[in-house]
Scaffold this motif. Structure first.
Motif, PDB file in Angstrom:
ATOM      1  N   LEU A  57     -70.964  -9.024  47.265  1.00 18.60           N
ATOM      2  CA  LEU A  57     -69.528  -8.933  47.506  1.00 18.60           C
ATOM      3  C   LEU A  57     -68.702  -8.733  46.245  1.00 18.60           C
ATOM      4  O   LEU A  57     -67.509  -8.491  46.320  1.00 18.60           O
ATOM      5  CB  LEU A  57     -69.035 -10.202  48.218  1.00 18.60           C
ATOM      6  CG  LEU A  57     -69.618 -10.430  49.616  1.00 18.60           C
ATOM      7  CD1 LEU A  57     -69.070 -11.711  50.206  1.00 18.60           C
ATOM      8  CD2 LEU A  57     -69.289  -9.256  50.522  1.00 18.60           C
ATOM      9  N   LEU A  58     -69.359  -8.893  45.073  1.00 20.24           N
ATOM     10  CA  LEU A  58     -68.571  -8.854  43.852  1.00 20.24           C
ATOM     11  C   LEU A  58     -69.139  -7.827  42.873  1.00 20.24           C
ATOM     12  O   LEU A  58     -68.456  -6.898  42.463  1.00 20.24           O
ATOM     13  CB  LEU A  58     -68.596 -10.254  43.217  1.00 20.24           C
ATOM     14  CG  LEU A  58     -67.371 -10.714  42.453  1.00 20.24           C
ATOM     15  CD1 LEU A  58     -66.130 -10.554  43.284  1.00 20.24           C
ATOM     16  CD2 LEU A  58     -67.547 -12.176  42.059  1.00 20.24           C
ATOM     17  N   VAL A  59     -70.435  -8.009  42.536  1.00 23.91           N
ATOM     18  CA  VAL A  59     -71.029  -7.172  41.503  1.00 23.91           C
ATOM     19  C   VAL A  59     -71.167  -5.726  41.992  1.00 23.91           C
ATOM     20  O   VAL A  59     -70.824  -4.790  41.282  1.00 23.91           O
ATOM     21  CB  VAL A  59     -72.397  -7.737  41.071  1.00 23.91           C
ATOM     22  CG1 VAL A  59     -73.028  -6.836  40.019  1.00 23.91           C
ATOM     23  CG2 VAL A  59     -72.232  -9.150  40.537  1.00 23.91           C
ATOM     24  N   TRP A  60     -71.640  -5.582  43.229  1.00 25.16           N
ATOM     25  CA  TRP A  60     -71.841  -4.232  43.764  1.00 25.16           C
ATOM     26  C   TRP A  60     -70.523  -3.448  43.837  1.00 25.16           C
ATOM     27  O   TRP A  60     -70.428  -2.345  43.279  1.00 25.16           O
ATOM     28  CB  TRP A  60     -72.535  -4.325  45.140  1.00 25.16           C
ATOM     29  CG  TRP A  60     -72.989  -3.005  45.687  1.00 25.16           C
ATOM     30  CD1 TRP A  60     -73.429  -1.918  44.979  1.00 25.16           C
ATOM     31  CD2 TRP A  60     -73.028  -2.640  47.067  1.00 25.16           C
ATOM     32  NE1 TRP A  60     -73.756  -0.904  45.832  1.00 25.16           N
ATOM     33  CE2 TRP A  60     -73.517  -1.316  47.124  1.00 25.16           C
ATOM     34  CE3 TRP A  60     -72.723  -3.309  48.262  1.00 25.16           C
ATOM     35  CZ2 TRP A  60     -73.682  -0.646  48.336  1.00 25.16           C
ATOM     36  CZ3 TRP A  60     -72.894  -2.650  49.466  1.00 25.16           C
ATOM     37  CH2 TRP A  60     -73.371  -1.320  49.505  1.00 25.16           C
ATOM     38  N   PRO A  61     -69.484  -3.984  44.489  1.00 25.83           N
ATOM     39  CA  PRO A  61     -68.219  -3.222  44.543  1.00 25.83           C
ATOM     40  C   PRO A  61     -67.654  -2.895  43.167  1.00 25.83           C
ATOM     41  O   PRO A  61     -67.229  -1.764  42.922  1.00 25.83           O
ATOM     42  CB  PRO A  61     -67.278  -4.156  45.303  1.00 25.83           C
ATOM     43  CG  PRO A  61     -68.158  -5.059  46.090  1.00 25.83           C
ATOM     44  CD  PRO A  61     -69.393  -5.223  45.273  1.00 25.83           C
TER      45      PRO A  61
END
Lengths: 358, 561
Positions: B35-39
């Motif tokens: 939810l954080l690193v990928w986006p």
């Protein structure tokens, strides 16, 4: 009640070895104290017995059964914590009942056992109080009651008095000793306070650097330290370099003195004398040495007088005397003569934990 | 006599015991990765791609750092961010000094009003100031009848005014706590060594509270830069990075939003630099605080007393003015977008008749997100506080990320990631709930961690020693003790969730519109009645949560920063 055997316990934190092969036999019903400076491994050992961390090697046997494989909540060893660890959201009664509820004891039994225990520790009037309404001493009584009520095989105490003020400490110390004897419970007690250790214990174990230095009765530990560390950590002591003349003559504080053969043979050693053994401005009753010095400081503590004396070229010596009129009249700068009986001298090999030679 | 079999069993057991929490740790890292690193990774990568050819290029960044349009937005962002920060300090520090050092009547009223100003949605400030001092504002009209012209509220100074009044409570609450915790002996020692009162303030007091002031200031700066609603409503042609990023994204629809993501990266970098700067300044300034011998507020009398009270009350009155305006406006009689004079419940009736789904959406999404935050936050904070492993450190660092990533940016990242196959969440409620969850999770974790750090590990050990398994000890002892922090954290998460605008604005569809989004579009359409009624509902809900936090939290107002 249960005998406790610690067999070759090792524990390391990374490269630091906290426990280096601890072997101890603790008799059933004994009050056994682990004494040492901070970082000596005494708390690590206690927490290994409680099961809060596993030892790297070795076994812990309680009442003939190994408890090493049991998790902390299955060990049935009661623990009293330095910071009390009284549950802040439960009242006194519920704190003491916690372990019994965990054991699924019936409600009626819980009520009866908790009430009896609270009476024993003189907290029966405060059963409904919350912990924040209690003094430190009262909180530690809750901690003690909570640990005893589950009828543990062993009672562990981790510096339980160190957060209390001096007077309360002495009072609670007496109560702990009395309760322990009443219940006849094997108790392992950790402290860095040597006076506390000597006054409360059946057996004292002096630890340093992860190693047991000496185990014995308080009197034996004080009177007959087996190495230099024990001699310096338990009670106060004066250490003096020993010089060599022709056998068996040695040189102490610039005075010739006959040395025991073993001491004379040792290339490097120190002599030790307890401050209370030093004779100030008085005659010797046997062989020994007399040295002249200058009084630098006199401290009157009520029961006794502590004198700090400078010996020219040989540093300072501490002496303890009864506060007689003549002694109290001494002032800094006065000349004094100190007498050391040869029979009061103990000799140790060089090094922090140098062995006792004589 | 060692017993190898027994020992390995003991080891196995202690490892097994760790595993429950190791799973929590792994799950948390996986969740934040998704939810954080990928986006954010997608945003980062896309910034280096050519919009047409999909090949590596630096031209996007080159354009941003050379083209006057983007450079202007960057300059404007820094101006309003710096201005908002400065304004917040100029209001917050004196207020903190007055309430910490003098007996100010109604101190708790002042603190509560500051907290209310803090938790009200930021764009409500902009919108209220437009209502008061905009082109058709009440003050503008009144001054016009006097034959004078009022300077316009639109532009940089309007944004800075709103930011200062919105974010000063951070500086105020942090500084006040720090001032109260200064050992009085430090100041007495300075006096004893020959310091005058003024010299003492600058040489002792201010340096000692500098960490708190700078934390509040940096927070104000980062939030000012990230804010979208305020410059959008009151900025008019004054573009900042967040409005430019939003406009770029909506105009780049169809092609890859390379310019929008490049601007996004720029915003993240600025926020990170600000946080790093503060850390660097704070690094050597760790003061051991002794909570004994605290200073006692002095009574203040006469003209000086009046001045102190006037200062305190005018600051919080100005800051809560938007709230009063919103509530007042919501009760004005309207006919369509026109105020017809007099009072009535027309706006509320319209809201309930026309947009009930918007209200339901907001509370549904926010409750769901809060529930997730509370559960995950409780478990994660336990892992972060109680396990001193590298993984716990990584988790702690990951939780810092949402603080520096503006809502617009994370929303763009979400849209880039969650558009394929099983992960196709575009236009769903799920994407909004996940966004709210990940944006506010750190605040939930922080609220719980603060309480957890005060629970000594020996308390749990005592429970285990008395026969409770580690999980039983957690449930019977740790959870009850954490509960006040958990409740406070949940309330805070809920407040921020219902008021979220910047991220939702890119994610919503007709079916998933939320109240802040509807207020925003109503303000742009000039439908002030509907906007006011919806905003009043948001304020009432936020106020209720504030009340609960003040009841449950031991640190009271300080729980909000």
């Amino acid at each position: 009640m249960s005998q406790v055997c610690l067999i070759n316990i090792h524990k390391s934190y990374g490269r630091h070895a906290a426990l280096k092969g601890i072997n101890l036999d603790i008799g059933s019903g004994a009050f056994f104290t682990l004494l040492g400076p901070s970082g000596c491994g005494k708390t690590t050992l206690l927490r290994a017995i409680a099961g809060f961390h596993a030892q790297d090697a070795g076994d812990i046997v309680v009442g003939g059964e190994s408890i090493s494989s049991l998790s902390a909540n299955k060990r049935q060893v009661g623990m009293v914590f330095q910071d009390y660890a009284v549950f802040p959201h439960l009242n006194v009664f519920d704190n003491v009942a916690f372990g019994l509820v965990q054991q699924k004891v019936t409600a009626a039994d819980i009520r009866q056992r908790v009430t009896a225990m609270l009476q024993t520790v003189q907290l029966d009037q405060l059963a409904q109080r919350m912990p924040h309404q209690l003094s430190g001493g009262q909180q530690q009584r809750v901690g003690l009651a909570r640990a005893l009520v589950i009828r543990p095989k062993v009672l562990l105490m981790d510096e339980p008095l160190s957060n209390l003020d001096a007077k309360l400490r002495v009072e609670l110390r007496r109560d702990i000793r009395q309760l322990q004897q009443e219940f006849g419970i094997t108790t392992i007690y950790v402290t860095h306070d040597q006076e506390e250790a000597l006054s409360i214990s059946d057996q004292v174990c002096v630890m340093f650097d992860g190693v047991v230095q000496q185990v014995g009765s308080p009197w034996l530990i004080y009177k007959d330290p087996q190495n230099r560390f024990v001699a310096s950590f338990v009670g106060s002591n004066n250490f003096m370099q020993v010089g060599k003349l022709e056998q068996p003559q040695g040189l102490l504080l610039g005075q010739p003195l006959a040395l025991p053969p073993l001491v004379w043979a040792q290339p490097d050693c120190v002599a030790a004398v307890r401050p209370e053994k030093i004779v100030v401005n008085g005659p010797l009753s046997g062989p020994g040495i007399r040295v002249y010095g200058t009084l630098r400081q006199a401290m009157f503590t009520g029961r006794e007088l502590q004198l700090t004396v400078e010996l020219a070229g040989h540093g300072m010596l501490e002496a303890l005397t009864a506060p007689s009129e003549a002694m109290v009249a001494l002032k800094a700068g006065d000349d004094v003569v100190l007498g050391l009986h040869a029979s009061d001298l103990q000799y140790f090999a060089a090094g922090e934990t140098g062995a006792r030679l004589a | 006599m060692t017993v190898p079999g027994v020992m390995s069993l003991a080891h196995w057991r202690s490892k097994a015991r760790l595993d429950v929490w190791s799973l929590v740790m792994l799950g948390a890292i996986g969740l934040l990765g998704l939810l954080l690193v990928w986006p954010i990774g997608q945003v980062l990568v896309l910034g280096f791609l050519d919009a047409q050819t999909q090949t590596f290029t630096l031209s996007n960044y080159q354009k941003i750092l050379t083209h006057p349009y983007y450079l202007g937005a960057l300059k404007n962002s820094l101006i309003v961010g710096g201005g908002g920060m400065l304004g917040a300090c100029l209001l917050g520090v004196p207020l903190a000094y007055c309430t910490a050092r003098f007996v100010v009547r109604g101190r708790s009223v002042i603190a509560t009003l500051a907290v209310l100003a803090l938790v009200s949605p930021p764009f409500i400030g902009a919108y209220s100031w437009v209502m008061v001092a905009g082109n058709n504002g009440w003050l503008t009209q009144n001054i016009k009848t006097l034959g004078l012209t009022m300077p316009t509220i639109y532009g940089a100074h309007g944004i800075i005014l709103v930011f200062s009044l919105k974010f000063f409570p951070f500086v105020y609450l942090m500084t006040e706590t720090a001032l109260r915790n200064i050992n009085r002996a430090y100041e007495e020692a300075a006096e004893n060594l020959g310091c005058s009162a003024t010299a003492r303030f600058f040489k002792i007091t201010l340096p000692l509270v500098f960490p708190a002031v700078s934390s509040g200031a940096i927070l104000s700066f980062v939030l000012s830069i990230a804010d979208f609603g305020t410059p959008s409503i009151i900025g008019r042609d004054y573009r900042t990075l967040s409005t430019v990023a939003y406009n770029q994204y909506t105009s780049e629809m169809g092609g890859p939003p390379t310019m929008a993501v490049s601007i996004s990266m720029l915003m993240i970098v600025i926020a990170m630099l600000a946080v790093l700067l503060q850390r660097y300044l704070m690094g050597p300034r760790r003061y051991a605080g002794a909570l004994t011998n605290l200073s006692v507020p002095k009574p203040c009398h006469g003209a000086f007393g009046v001045a102190v009270h006037a200062l305190c009350y005018s600051i919080v009155a100005l800051a809560t003015m938007p709230i009063a305006v919103v509530i007042y406006t919501s009760f004005l009689e309207t006919n369509g977008p026109v105020f017809t004079g007099g009072f009535g419940l027309n706006s509320y009736a319209r809201v309930i008749r026309e947009v009930p789904d918007v209200i339901v959406n907001t509370f549904k999404f926010s409750l769901l997100a809060t529930l997730l935050i509370t559960l995950a936050g409780g478990l994660i904070s336990y892992v972060v506080v109680r396990r001193e492993t590298a993984a716990a450190g990584l988790l702690d660092a990951l939780l810092m990320v949402p603080y520096v990533v503006p809502g617009v940016v994370l929303a763009i990242g979400f849209l880039l990631c969650f558009q394929y196959g099983a992960f196709d969440l575009i236009g769903t409620s799920t994407i909004i709930v996940l966004m709210l969850f990940v944006r506010r999770l750190p605040y939930g974790v922080r609220a719980t961690s603060a309480v957890l750090r005060q629970i000594k590990p020996s308390i749990e050990e005592a429970a285990v020693n008395l026969g409770a398994s580690p999980l039983q000890a957690f449930a019977r002892v740790t959870v009850p003790l954490m509960l006040p922090g958990v409740i406070a954290g949940a309330m805070m998460s809920f407040i921020t969730a219902i008021n979220e605008l910047s991220a939702t604005l890119l994610l919503y569809t007709a079916r998933t519109t939320t109240m802040p989004v509807r207020i925003y579009s109503a303000v742009l359409d000039g439908e002030f009645g509907i906007a006011a009624a919806l905003a009043a509902l948001l304020l009432a809900s936020s106020g209720l949560c504030v009340f609960v936090v003040l009841r449950f939290s031991q640190s009271k107002e300080a729980a909000f920063v």
